[in-house]
Motif scaffolding. Structure first.
Motif, PDB file in Angstrom:
ATOM      1  N   LEU A 100       1.092  -1.378  -0.110  1.00 25.92           N
ATOM      2  CA  LEU A 100      -0.078  -0.239   0.190  1.00 25.92           C
ATOM      3  C   LEU A 100       0.651   1.217  -0.004  1.00 25.92           C
ATOM      4  O   LEU A 100       0.494   1.850  -0.033  1.00 25.92           O
ATOM      5  CB  LEU A 100      -0.736  -0.137   1.380  1.00 25.92           C
ATOM      6  CG  LEU A 100      -1.702  -1.018   1.218  1.00 25.92           C
ATOM      7  CD1 LEU A 100      -2.888  -0.680   2.870  1.00 25.92           C
ATOM      8  CD2 LEU A 100      -2.812  -0.462   0.135  1.00 25.92           C
ATOM      9  N   GLY A 101       2.035   0.718  -0.069  1.00 24.15           N
ATOM     10  CA  GLY A 101       2.919   2.373  -0.330  1.00 24.15           C
ATOM     11  C   GLY A 101       3.577   2.684   1.241  1.00 24.15           C
ATOM     12  O   GLY A 101       4.778   3.686   1.301  1.00 24.15           O
ATOM     13  N   LEU A 102       3.166   1.986   2.171  1.00 22.20           N
ATOM     14  CA  LEU A 102       4.038   3.110   3.471  1.00 22.20           C
ATOM     15  C   LEU A 102       5.638   1.801   3.802  1.00 22.20           C
ATOM     16  O   LEU A 102       5.802   1.058   3.403  1.00 22.20           O
ATOM     17  CB  LEU A 102       3.530   1.992   4.803  1.00 22.20           C
ATOM     18  CG  LEU A 102       1.774   2.621   4.500  1.00 22.20           C
ATOM     19  CD1 LEU A 102       0.693   1.809   6.141  1.00 22.20           C
ATOM     20  CD2 LEU A 102       1.364   3.824   5.131  1.00 22.20           C
ATOM     21  N   SER A 103       6.214   2.498   4.250  1.00 23.56           N
ATOM     22  CA  SER A 103       7.701   2.167   4.609  1.00 23.56           C
ATOM     23  C   SER A 103       7.646   0.722   5.529  1.00 23.56           C
ATOM     24  O   SER A 103       6.844   0.414   5.864  1.00 23.56           O
ATOM     25  CB  SER A 103       8.484   3.092   5.923  1.00 23.56           C
ATOM     26  OG  SER A 103       8.466   2.788   6.517  1.00 23.56           O
ATOM     27  N   GLU A 104       8.593   0.180   5.060  1.00 24.41           N
ATOM     28  CA  GLU A 104       8.028  -1.092   6.551  1.00 24.41           C
ATOM     29  C   GLU A 104       8.455  -1.124   8.030  1.00 24.41           C
ATOM     30  O   GLU A 104       7.957  -1.915   8.407  1.00 24.41           O
ATOM     31  CB  GLU A 104       9.943  -2.519   5.692  1.00 24.41           C
ATOM     32  CG  GLU A 104      10.072  -3.577   6.719  1.00 24.41           C
ATOM     33  CD  GLU A 104      10.791  -4.312   5.792  1.00 24.41           C
ATOM     34  OE1 GLU A 104      11.290  -5.761   6.550  1.00 24.41           O
ATOM     35  OE2 GLU A 104      11.815  -3.698   4.666  1.00 24.41           O
ATOM     36  N   GLU A 105       8.894  -0.404   7.833  1.00 19.60           N
ATOM     37  CA  GLU A 105      10.295   0.567   9.859  1.00 19.60           C
ATOM     38  C   GLU A 105       8.039   0.722  10.050  1.00 19.60           C
ATOM     39  O   GLU A 105       7.497   0.210  10.756  1.00 19.60           O
ATOM     40  CB  GLU A 105      10.527   1.184   9.593  1.00 19.60           C
ATOM     41  CG  GLU A 105      11.211   1.911  11.375  1.00 19.60           C
ATOM     42  CD  GLU A 105      11.657   2.632  11.886  1.00 19.60           C
ATOM     43  OE1 GLU A 105      11.653   3.507  12.676  1.00 19.60           O
ATOM     44  OE2 GLU A 105      12.274   2.850  10.678  1.00 19.60           O
ATOM     45  N   LEU A 106       7.742   1.704   9.767  1.00 20.71           N
ATOM     46  CA  LEU A 106       6.211   1.902   9.560  1.00 20.71           C
ATOM     47  C   LEU A 106       5.500   0.435   9.941  1.00 20.71           C
ATOM     48  O   LEU A 106       4.824   1.475  11.024  1.00 20.71           O
ATOM     49  CB  LEU A 106       5.671   3.265   8.896  1.00 20.71           C
ATOM     50  CG  LEU A 106       3.925   3.846   9.008  1.00 20.71           C
ATOM     51  CD1 LEU A 106       4.161   4.361  10.889  1.00 20.71           C
ATOM     52  CD2 LEU A 106       3.986   4.992   8.065  1.00 20.71           C
ATOM     53  N   SER A 107       5.044   0.276   8.881  1.00 23.86           N
ATOM     54  CA  SER A 107       4.199  -0.663   8.725  1.00 23.86           C
ATOM     55  C   SER A 107       4.336  -2.017   9.438  1.00 23.86           C
ATOM     56  O   SER A 107       3.424  -2.433  10.116  1.00 23.86           O
ATOM     57  CB  SER A 107       4.419  -2.012   7.082  1.00 23.86           C
ATOM     58  OG  SER A 107       4.192  -1.196   6.692  1.00 23.86           O
ATOM     59  N   GLU A 108       5.732  -2.144   9.983  1.00 26.44           N
ATOM     60  CA  GLU A 108       6.326  -3.806  11.424  1.00 26.44           C
ATOM     61  C   GLU A 108       5.452  -2.509  12.665  1.00 26.44           C
ATOM     62  O   GLU A 108       4.184  -3.619  13.136  1.00 26.44           O
ATOM     63  CB  GLU A 108       7.594  -3.814  11.008  1.00 26.44           C
ATOM     64  CG  GLU A 108       7.905  -4.679  12.031  1.00 26.44           C
ATOM     65  CD  GLU A 108       9.080  -5.257  12.411  1.00 26.44           C
ATOM     66  OE1 GLU A 108      10.694  -5.569  13.092  1.00 26.44           O
ATOM     67  OE2 GLU A 108       9.396  -5.428  11.121  1.00 26.44           O
ATOM     68  N   ASN A 109       5.428  -0.991  12.340  1.00 28.18           N
ATOM     69  CA  ASN A 109       4.909  -0.427  13.650  1.00 28.18           C
ATOM     70  C   ASN A 109       3.772  -0.581  14.124  1.00 28.18           C
ATOM     71  O   ASN A 109       3.400  -0.776  15.164  1.00 28.18           O
ATOM     72  CB  ASN A 109       5.438   0.830  14.473  1.00 28.18           C
ATOM     73  CG  ASN A 109       7.250   0.820  13.929  1.00 28.18           C
ATOM     74  OD1 ASN A 109       7.942  -0.490  15.087  1.00 28.18           O
ATOM     75  ND2 ASN A 109       7.898   1.942  14.278  1.00 28.18           N
ATOM     76  N   LEU A 110       2.852  -0.454  12.983  1.00 28.13           N
ATOM     77  CA  LEU A 110       2.038  -0.143  12.883  1.00 28.13           C
ATOM     78  C   LEU A 110       1.532  -1.723  13.616  1.00 28.13           C
ATOM     79  O   LEU A 110       0.121  -1.698  14.139  1.00 28.13           O
ATOM     80  CB  LEU A 110       1.247   0.231  11.602  1.00 28.13           C
ATOM     81  CG  LEU A 110       1.272   1.871  11.158  1.00 28.13           C
ATOM     82  CD1 LEU A 110       1.392   1.965   9.488  1.00 28.13           C
ATOM     83  CD2 LEU A 110       0.251   2.622  12.501  1.00 28.13           C
ATOM     84  N   ALA A 111       1.669  -2.672  13.030  1.00 22.96           N
ATOM     85  CA  ALA A 111       1.174  -4.017  13.158  1.00 22.96           C
ATOM     86  C   ALA A 111       1.127  -4.461  14.220  1.00 22.96           C
ATOM     87  O   ALA A 111       0.767  -4.897  15.130  1.00 22.96           O
ATOM     88  CB  ALA A 111       2.123  -5.067  12.556  1.00 22.96           C
ATOM     89  N   LYS A 112       2.390  -4.406  14.477  1.00 23.00           N
ATOM     90  CA  LYS A 112       2.863  -4.185  16.252  1.00 23.00           C
ATOM     91  C   LYS A 112       1.713  -3.843  17.042  1.00 23.00           C
ATOM     92  O   LYS A 112       1.548  -4.176  18.916  1.00 23.00           O
ATOM     93  CB  LYS A 112       4.195  -4.525  16.531  1.00 23.00           C
ATOM     94  CG  LYS A 112       5.356  -4.943  16.374  1.00 23.00           C
ATOM     95  CD  LYS A 112       7.077  -4.905  16.869  1.00 23.00           C
ATOM     96  CE  LYS A 112       7.641  -6.019  15.762  1.00 23.00           C
ATOM     97  NZ  LYS A 112       8.937  -5.907  16.053  1.00 23.00           N
ATOM     98  N   ALA A 113       1.815  -2.628  16.737  1.00 27.06           N
ATOM     99  CA  ALA A 113       1.185  -1.676  18.556  1.00 27.06           C
ATOM    100  C   ALA A 113      -0.816  -2.425  18.101  1.00 27.06           C
ATOM    101  O   ALA A 113      -0.936  -1.829  19.135  1.00 27.06           O
ATOM    102  CB  ALA A 113       1.650  -0.307  17.969  1.00 27.06           C
ATOM    103  N   THR A 114      -0.485  -2.387  16.849  1.00 29.19           N
ATOM    104  CA  THR A 114      -2.354  -2.345  16.732  1.00 29.19           C
ATOM    105  C   THR A 114      -2.892  -3.617  17.489  1.00 29.19           C
ATOM    106  O   THR A 114      -3.414  -4.109  18.158  1.00 29.19           O
ATOM    107  CB  THR A 114      -2.718  -2.560  15.237  1.00 29.19           C
ATOM    108  OG1 THR A 114      -1.944  -1.547  14.737  1.00 29.19           O
ATOM    109  CG2 THR A 114      -4.192  -3.043  15.122  1.00 29.19           C
TER     110      THR A 114
END
Length: 278
Positions: free
Chosen positions: A202-216
């Motif tokens: 979807l165009g997000l960075s790997e770092e942001l995607s991983e942070n979002l998944a873990k925090a969620t």
């Protein structure tokens, strides 16, 4: 002359616990016991791999020269070896029937443990999971009728050092627990992996995607733990009619994702049964 458990019941503080194996799960339990405010355990361990020896000895744990030396005069012996090593280790061990044997070796049945020790052995079979490494695990426990209340309390206390505990009345339930919570962390990691992959596409960075998944994942788990509402209600609260979440849930239902998840857990249960038979 009183046994260790009798001394414990009469108010003595110290109970001797030995560990056969010092891998990650054993190490987690040992740390949990050492961090307990009661400070009433004398701990001895042995493992041919001495990776953790220096650290454990610095924490006050005795490192024996052999398994037999480790279990000498122990009130409880925790078998923390790989399943394929359980038989050769126990068959060489002279363990007294009064000593409580607690096995965290996955897939090893009580009947097998009894055959490798003696018919009167007091045995508890446990199934912890990897969040025990953070003292946030949950452990299923099973034993036959030979266990005294003191021994049951001791097993509960030992395994509670790394999280919650739940006793079951049928050994087959341990295989179900293996499929649900023993393997369960991997299911959540798998879902988080897919969320990260989707974020990347979807165009997000790997770092942001991983942070979002873990925090969620953490936030959802905390919400579930903090609420007395059923999980279905919690899901519905997030799913607004005609909204983005509903679109995702509807797609999963069309693709029968829920059925696939349940079938996967059933497959894990069957594998646990097969391993026990082997």
């Amino acid at each position: 002359i009183y046994s260790g458990l009798e001394r414990m019941a009469r108010g003595s503080k110290m109970t001797k616990v030995s560990f056969i194996g010092a891998g990650n799960m054993a190490y987690s339990i040992i740390r949990g016991l050492l961090d307990s405010p009661r400070k009433r355990f004398v701990i001895t361990t042995y493992d041919p791999d001495e990776t953790k020896r220096e650290d454990l000895e610095a924490r006050g744990v005795s490192w024996a020269k052999t398994n037999q030396e480790a279990i000498k005069k122990s009130d409880a012996v925790i078998l923390a070896v790989k399943p394929q090593l359980a038989a050769p280790v126990l068959q060489k061990l002279e363990i007294d029937s009064s000593q409580l044997l607690i096995s965290i070796a996955a897939g090893v049945s009580v009947s097998s443990l009894t055959a490798w020790t003696n018919p009167n052995q007091c045995i508890v079979r446990c199934m912890p999971n990897t969040p025990a490494l953070l003292r946030k695990g949950i452990t299923g426990l099973f034993s036959r009728d030979k266990l005294s209340e003191l021994q049951k309390d001791l097993a509960t206390e030992l395994m509670s050092s790394v999280g919650e505990t739940s006793w079951v009345t049928e050994e087959s339930e341990i295989d179900s627990i293996t499929a649900l919570s023993g393997s369960g962390p991997a299911y959540f990691f798998f879902l988080m992996e897919q969320m990260v992959e989707a974020g990347l596409e979807l165009g997000l960075s790997e770092e942001l995607s991983e942070n979002l998944a873990k925090a969620t994942a953490m936030g959802a788990a905390e919400m579930a733990l903090a609420s007395s509402a059923p999980l279905t209600e919690l899901r519905q609260n997030v799913t607004s009619p005609g909204g983005t979440t509903e679109a995702a849930i509807n797609y999963m239902e069309r693709k029968e994702v829920s059925i696939s998840i349940k079938k996967a857990i059933f497959e894990a249960k069957q594998k646990a049964v097969d391993l026990s038979r082997e």
